[in-house]
Scaffold this active site. Structure first.
Site, PDB file in Angstrom:
ATOM      1  N   LYS A  15       0.840  -1.199   0.000  1.00  0.00           N
ATOM      2  CA  LYS A  15       0.000   0.000   0.000  1.00  0.00           C
ATOM      3  C   LYS A  15       0.880   1.256   0.000  1.00  0.00           C
ATOM      4  O   LYS A  15       2.098   1.174   0.244  1.00  0.00           O
ATOM      5  CB  LYS A  15      -0.917  -0.049   1.228  1.00  0.00           C
ATOM      6  CG  LYS A  15      -1.895  -1.242   1.217  1.00  0.00           C
ATOM      7  CD  LYS A  15      -2.754  -1.257   2.477  1.00  0.00           C
ATOM      8  CE  LYS A  15      -3.827  -2.343   2.422  1.00  0.00           C
ATOM      9  NZ  LYS A  15      -4.677  -2.353   3.639  1.00  0.00           N
ATOM     10  N   TYR A  55     -12.397  -3.967  -3.179  1.00  0.00           N
ATOM     11  CA  TYR A  55     -12.905  -4.307  -1.854  1.00  0.00           C
ATOM     12  C   TYR A  55     -14.334  -4.835  -1.879  1.00  0.00           C
ATOM     13  O   TYR A  55     -14.783  -5.429  -0.898  1.00  0.00           O
ATOM     14  CB  TYR A  55     -12.771  -3.119  -0.896  1.00  0.00           C
ATOM     15  CG  TYR A  55     -11.338  -2.995  -0.387  1.00  0.00           C
ATOM     16  CD1 TYR A  55     -10.799  -3.965   0.468  1.00  0.00           C
ATOM     17  CD2 TYR A  55     -10.515  -1.953  -0.787  1.00  0.00           C
ATOM     18  CE1 TYR A  55      -9.489  -3.883   0.914  1.00  0.00           C
ATOM     19  CE2 TYR A  55      -9.196  -1.860  -0.340  1.00  0.00           C
ATOM     20  CZ  TYR A  55      -8.695  -2.835   0.517  1.00  0.00           C
ATOM     21  OH  TYR A  55      -7.398  -2.757   0.953  1.00  0.00           O
ATOM     22  N   ARG A 120      -1.007 -14.741   4.452  1.00  0.00           N
ATOM     23  CA  ARG A 120      -1.736 -14.118   5.571  1.00  0.00           C
ATOM     24  C   ARG A 120      -0.952 -14.290   6.882  1.00  0.00           C
ATOM     25  O   ARG A 120      -0.899 -13.389   7.703  1.00  0.00           O
ATOM     26  CB  ARG A 120      -3.128 -14.749   5.736  1.00  0.00           C
ATOM     27  CG  ARG A 120      -4.102 -14.407   4.649  1.00  0.00           C
ATOM     28  CD  ARG A 120      -4.552 -12.964   4.625  1.00  0.00           C
ATOM     29  NE  ARG A 120      -5.568 -12.635   5.589  1.00  0.00           N
ATOM     30  CZ  ARG A 120      -6.378 -11.581   5.493  1.00  0.00           C
ATOM     31  NH1 ARG A 120      -6.292 -10.749   4.467  1.00  0.00           N
ATOM     32  NH2 ARG A 120      -7.265 -11.330   6.410  1.00  0.00           N
ATOM     33  N   THR A 126      -5.239  -7.717  10.520  1.00  0.00           N
ATOM     34  CA  THR A 126      -5.566  -6.401   9.944  1.00  0.00           C
ATOM     35  C   THR A 126      -5.047  -5.251  10.804  1.00  0.00           C
ATOM     36  O   THR A 126      -4.537  -4.257  10.288  1.00  0.00           O
ATOM     37  CB  THR A 126      -7.102  -6.275   9.814  1.00  0.00           C
ATOM     38  OG1 THR A 126      -7.585  -7.390   9.049  1.00  0.00           O
ATOM     39  CG2 THR A 126      -7.491  -4.982   9.132  1.00  0.00           C
ATOM     40  N   ARG A 137       2.879  -6.744   9.603  1.00  0.00           N
ATOM     41  CA  ARG A 137       2.059  -5.706  10.235  1.00  0.00           C
ATOM     42  C   ARG A 137       2.377  -5.551  11.719  1.00  0.00           C
ATOM     43  O   ARG A 137       2.081  -4.516  12.317  1.00  0.00           O
ATOM     44  CB  ARG A 137       0.575  -6.029  10.029  1.00  0.00           C
ATOM     45  CG  ARG A 137       0.100  -5.786   8.584  1.00  0.00           C
ATOM     46  CD  ARG A 137      -1.216  -6.479   8.343  1.00  0.00           C
ATOM     47  NE  ARG A 137      -1.902  -6.083   7.129  1.00  0.00           N
ATOM     48  CZ  ARG A 137      -3.053  -6.625   6.730  1.00  0.00           C
ATOM     49  NH1 ARG A 137      -3.630  -7.577   7.444  1.00  0.00           N
ATOM     50  NH2 ARG A 137      -3.626  -6.224   5.612  1.00  0.00           N
ATOM     51  N   ASN A 157      -1.734  -0.341   7.314  1.00  0.00           N
ATOM     52  CA  ASN A 157      -1.109  -1.612   7.683  1.00  0.00           C
ATOM     53  C   ASN A 157      -0.203  -2.175   6.587  1.00  0.00           C
ATOM     54  O   ASN A 157       0.032  -3.369   6.510  1.00  0.00           O
ATOM     55  CB  ASN A 157      -2.181  -2.632   8.117  1.00  0.00           C
ATOM     56  CG  ASN A 157      -3.275  -2.790   7.075  1.00  0.00           C
ATOM     57  OD1 ASN A 157      -3.116  -2.342   5.937  1.00  0.00           O
ATOM     58  ND2 ASN A 157      -4.362  -3.454   7.435  1.00  0.00           N
ATOM     59  N   HIS A 160      -1.852  -5.262   1.499  1.00  0.00           N
ATOM     60  CA  HIS A 160      -3.079  -6.030   1.349  1.00  0.00           C
ATOM     61  C   HIS A 160      -2.685  -7.464   1.002  1.00  0.00           C
ATOM     62  O   HIS A 160      -1.747  -7.674   0.233  1.00  0.00           O
ATOM     63  CB  HIS A 160      -3.948  -5.482   0.217  1.00  0.00           C
ATOM     64  CG  HIS A 160      -5.008  -6.455  -0.200  1.00  0.00           C
ATOM     65  ND1 HIS A 160      -6.167  -6.613   0.520  1.00  0.00           N
ATOM     66  CD2 HIS A 160      -5.049  -7.369  -1.201  1.00  0.00           C
ATOM     67  CE1 HIS A 160      -6.887  -7.574  -0.042  1.00  0.00           C
ATOM     68  NE2 HIS A 160      -6.226  -8.056  -1.091  1.00  0.00           N
ATOM     69  N   GLU A 171      -9.314 -11.416  -7.139  1.00  0.00           N
ATOM     70  CA  GLU A 171      -8.463 -10.217  -7.051  1.00  0.00           C
ATOM     71  C   GLU A 171      -7.337 -10.243  -8.090  1.00  0.00           C
ATOM     72  O   GLU A 171      -6.989  -9.212  -8.662  1.00  0.00           O
ATOM     73  CB  GLU A 171      -7.883 -10.098  -5.638  1.00  0.00           C
ATOM     74  CG  GLU A 171      -8.952  -9.761  -4.607  1.00  0.00           C
ATOM     75  CD  GLU A 171      -8.419  -9.622  -3.186  1.00  0.00           C
ATOM     76  OE1 GLU A 171      -9.199  -9.208  -2.324  1.00  0.00           O
ATOM     77  OE2 GLU A 171      -7.232  -9.936  -2.933  1.00  0.00           O
TER      78      GLU A 171
HETATM   79  P1  ADP Z   1      -7.412  -7.280   5.600  1.00  0.00           P
HETATM   80  O1  ADP Z   1      -6.672  -6.226   4.794  1.00  0.00           O
HETATM   81  O2  ADP Z   1      -6.599  -7.744   6.770  1.00  0.00           O
HETATM   82  O3  ADP Z   1      -7.975  -8.393   4.771  1.00  0.00           O
HETATM   83  P2  ADP Z   1     -10.142  -6.238   5.746  1.00  0.00           P
HETATM   84  O4  ADP Z   1     -10.419  -6.916   4.450  1.00  0.00           O
HETATM   85  O5  ADP Z   1     -11.079  -6.492   6.887  1.00  0.00           O
HETATM   86  O6  ADP Z   1      -8.663  -6.502   6.274  1.00  0.00           O
HETATM   87  O7  ADP Z   1     -10.134  -4.649   5.528  1.00  0.00           O
HETATM   88  C1  ADP Z   1      -9.473  -4.093   4.415  1.00  0.00           C
HETATM   89  C2  ADP Z   1      -8.654  -2.899   4.856  1.00  0.00           C
HETATM   90  O8  ADP Z   1      -9.522  -1.885   5.351  1.00  0.00           O
HETATM   91  C3  ADP Z   1      -7.677  -3.156   5.993  1.00  0.00           C
HETATM   92  O9  ADP Z   1      -6.446  -3.701   5.580  1.00  0.00           O
HETATM   93  C4  ADP Z   1      -7.515  -1.774   6.568  1.00  0.00           C
HETATM   94  O10 ADP Z   1      -6.591  -0.981   5.826  1.00  0.00           O
HETATM   95  C5  ADP Z   1      -8.894  -1.165   6.388  1.00  0.00           C
HETATM   96  N1  ADP Z   1      -9.755  -1.339   7.580  1.00  0.00           N
HETATM   97  C6  ADP Z   1     -10.392  -2.472   7.993  1.00  0.00           C
HETATM   98  N2  ADP Z   1     -11.123  -2.253   9.102  1.00  0.00           N
HETATM   99  C7  ADP Z   1     -10.957  -0.954   9.391  1.00  0.00           C
HETATM  100  C8  ADP Z   1     -11.460  -0.090  10.432  1.00  0.00           C
HETATM  101  N3  ADP Z   1     -12.272  -0.549  11.373  1.00  0.00           N
HETATM  102  N4  ADP Z   1     -11.084   1.215  10.437  1.00  0.00           N
HETATM  103  C9  ADP Z   1     -10.275   1.684   9.478  1.00  0.00           C
HETATM  104  N5  ADP Z   1      -9.767   0.945   8.473  1.00  0.00           N
HETATM  105  C10 ADP Z   1     -10.096  -0.360   8.427  1.00  0.00           C
HETATM  106 MG    MG Z   2      -9.524  -8.467   3.395  1.00  0.00          MG
END
Ligand code: ADP
Ligand code: MG
Length: 202
Positions: A15, A55, A120, A126, A137, A157, A160, A171
């Site tokens: 990112k 997303y 992962r 996350t 992370r 973080n 992705h 994706e």
């Molecule tokens: P991951 O990236 O671990 O798969 P998710 O798919 O749940 O996580 O969410 C996508 C991205 O959205 C996260 O990597 C993070 O950057 C952001 N995100 C998720 N939950 C939150 C939250 N509660 N507040 C702010 N940003 C969030």
């Molecule tokens: Mg995700």
């Protein structure tokens, strides 16, 4: 042959914060050293549409991510910003588009046995605050849900990583054209996958 587990693929995106924090090499190293193979890579500045579609490829993402956020607040004895998961993800999605279009990102496809789960594991959870030491992370960033919500922005973080094999396939198709991915072998792969290890001794 292509159905062998060693051909599983997953999408990773460094990112904008990963690029700005000069962590490209460190991040690539983590996936490379575990034994995965890089089969596609490119730098781009994503459009808002590319990110929003990314997303929402999984129709469940809004609900699952909202519920995950609520649980994380409750686990820490905190009150979540909303009780409705969809209200939470509407805000997250808007902030994610802002975050992911701010600068160049690096999109990659990694291949190998259990690529999705291994990536992962190496990436961590996350939320950096609760992501274990030893993960990307957990080791390189300090953000949290509560801090990002206070400032009304996405959690930073660094990377992705696809969450399931189905998500990975969708994706990869979303980010890469067929000709941008490469089928090739690492000479060292025999140490991971060869059954008889016949090639070592002269
Ligand atoms: P991951 O990236 O671990 O798969 P998710 O798919 O749940 O996580 O969410 C996508 C991205 O959205 C996260 O990597 C993070 O950057 C952001 N995100 C998720 N939950 C939150 C939250 N509660 N507040 C702010 N940003 C969030
Ligand atoms: Mg995700």
């Amino acid at each position: 042959m292509k159905s062998h587990p060693k051909f599983e693929r997953t999408l990773v995106i460094i990112k904008p914060d990963g690029i700005q924090r000069t962590l490209i090499g460190e991040i690539l190293k983590r996936y490379e050293q575990v034994g995965l193979k890089l089969v596609g890579i490119k730098m781009l500045i994503p459009t808002a549409d590319l990110i929003e579609e990314h997303y929402t490829l999984d129709p469940e993402w809004r609900t699952v991510t909202g519920l995950k956020t609520i649980k994380s607040y409750k686990d820490k004895g905190l009150t979540p910003p909303h009780t409705d998961p969809l209200k939470i993800t509407a805000i997250i999605l808007k902030n994610l588009v802002k975050y992911m279009t701010k600068g160049p990102v690096i999109a990659m496809v990694w291949e190998g046995a259990h690529a999705v789960a291994i990536v992962r594991k190496v990436t961590g959870g996350t939320e950096p605050l609760t992501s274990p030491i030893g993960t990307i992370r957990g080791d390189y960033v300090i953000d949290s849900y509560s801090m990002s919500d206070t400032d009304s922005r996405a959690v930073r973080n660094l990377v992705h990583a696809s969450g399931s094999v189905k998500e990975a396939n969708d994706e990869i198709d979303h980010w890469f054209k067929k000709g941008e991915l490469f089928d090739y072998r690492h000479i060292s792969e025999a140490m991971l996958y060869d059954v008889d290890l016949d090639g070592i001794l002269e």
